[in-house]
Write a protein that holds these residues in place. Structure first.
Motif, short mmCIF file in Angstrom:
data_model
loop_
_atom_site.label_atom_id
_atom_site.label_comp_id
_atom_site.label_asym_id
_atom_site.label_seq_id
_atom_site.Cartn_x
_atom_site.Cartn_y
_atom_site.Cartn_z
N ILE A 166 0.84 -1.20 0.00
CA ILE A 166 0.00 0.00 0.00
C ILE A 166 0.87 1.25 0.00
N ASN A 183 1.43 4.32 -2.63
CA ASN A 183 1.37 5.73 -2.22
C ASN A 183 2.61 6.50 -2.66
N GLY A 223 1.41 3.06 5.18
CA GLY A 223 0.46 3.75 4.31
C GLY A 223 -0.97 3.67 4.79
N ILE A 224 -1.17 3.60 6.10
CA ILE A 224 -2.53 3.52 6.62
C ILE A 224 -2.78 4.69 7.58
N TYR A 268 -7.58 -0.17 -3.91
CA TYR A 268 -6.64 -1.12 -3.31
C TYR A 268 -6.59 -0.97 -1.80
N GLN A 269 -6.64 0.28 -1.32
CA GLN A 269 -6.59 0.52 0.11
C GLN A 269 -7.87 0.08 0.82
N THR A 309 -9.32 -1.42 8.34
CA THR A 309 -8.34 -1.29 7.28
C THR A 309 -7.46 -2.53 7.33
N PHE A 347 -3.23 -4.26 6.35
CA PHE A 347 -1.86 -4.09 5.87
C PHE A 347 -1.19 -5.45 5.82
N LEU A 393 -5.71 3.38 -6.47
CA LEU A 393 -5.08 3.35 -5.15
C LEU A 393 -6.13 3.28 -4.05
#
Length: 294
Positions: free
Chosen positions: A39, A43, A207-208, A114-115, A220, A222, A111
């Motif tokens: 992720i 970014n 990236g969270i 994907y997140q 979320t 990761f 993006l």
């Protein structure tokens, strides 16, 4: 001969431990932290990609401003033009921005998708609950583990075996880190205590960043690609001690994680000590700061 081999093995362990990765803000840092997840890699790529649009546009606008100031100042152009429309210019300044927006929007939506799209069958589910001013974590599954995570106080460093300020920095190190295995999908449920305020769980290297809202459960995910110790913070102005809500996630091998999880169900402090000994090369006898454990 056996003593020699033992000494060499111990030296190798110490050398390996000394280069274990710890990502955190650095003095005079201009770019983002190095990505530890796919992720964050996306970014980082998107940030560099948008610069190819931002920089030329900024330079172009600057040139236009300078041109207008120089060419159309009153002394150089006493009789201004009365032109009110220019078809070519109007077409260009409509079409070009639309094309630029399309070029930015398409990877941006990819993006976001994907997140926000949760992977099926995550390997681990962890619930993070924010309270003024600490984080509480609960591991869901057969081997349930829960604990509170406070910012590490300077006077507790020696007892916790975290005297290395480079690896356990001031205002970022905690007494109990979240421990996850490398290469595994982690589902993260984030909320705040019912009578609390809004917080935000942010881990730059992963990236969270997601809000922790009282009475609401956000999620979320990761997947850390490399082992190490990673730091984040609460990113919502949550009160006078907002700056003292750090987040620390320790990514370890499957074997180390399974050993820690099994031990942490009955003795969290002992599990943390053993894990630090295997990762940092720290003495196994150090005493971790005992704020709260369950």
């Amino acid at each position: 001969m056996k003593r020699t081999y033992a000494a060499l093995a111990a030296l190798a362990c110490l050398l390996f431990a000394s280069v274990s990765f710890a990502d955190q803000p650095k003095p005079w840092q201009m770019g983002m932290q190095e990505p530890a997840t796919s992720i964050m890699e996306f970014n980082s790529w998107f940030e560099q990609y948008t610069l190819w649009f931002i920089v030329p546009i900024t330079i172009f606008v600057l040139i236009l401003l300078i041109l207008v100031v120089v060419k159309f100042r009153a002394s150089a152009n006493p009789v201004p033009s009365k032109t009110s429309h220019n078809t070519t210019i109007e077409i260009v300044w409509t079409v070009v921005p639309v094309l630029i927006l399309f070029a930015i929007a398409i990877p941006s939506f990819n993006l976001l998708t994907y997140q926000l799209k949760m992977p099926e069958n995550p390997d681990i589910t962890i619930k993070a609950t924010a309270t003024q001013w600490l984080w509480s974590y609960e591991y869901e599954g057969e081997q349930a583990v829960s604990f509170d995570s406070y910012m590490l106080k300077e006077e507790d460093r020696a007892a916790a075996g975290k005297e290395d300020a480079a690896r356990y920095p001031r205002l970022l190190a905690v007494d109990n880190e979240v421990v996850v295995p490398v290469g595994k999908t982690v589902r993260l449920l984030v909320t705040a205590a019912p009578t609390d305020v809004i917080h935000a769980f942010a881990m730059p290297a992963f990236g969270i960043k997601i809000d922790a809202i009282p009475g609401r459960l956000n999620e979320t995910w990761f997947r850390a690609d490399r082992e190490g110790l990673y730091y984040g913070q609460c990113s919502e102005l949550c009160g006078k001690d907002h700056a003292y809500m750090p987040i620390a996630i320790r990514v370890v091998s499957d074997e180390q994680y399974n050993g820690w999880l099994q031990a942490a169900t009955s003795d969290l402090n002992g599990a943390n000590r053993a894990l630090m000994a295997s990762v940092d090369g720290a003495p196994a006898a150090v005493q971790t700061a005992e704020n709260t454990t369950n």
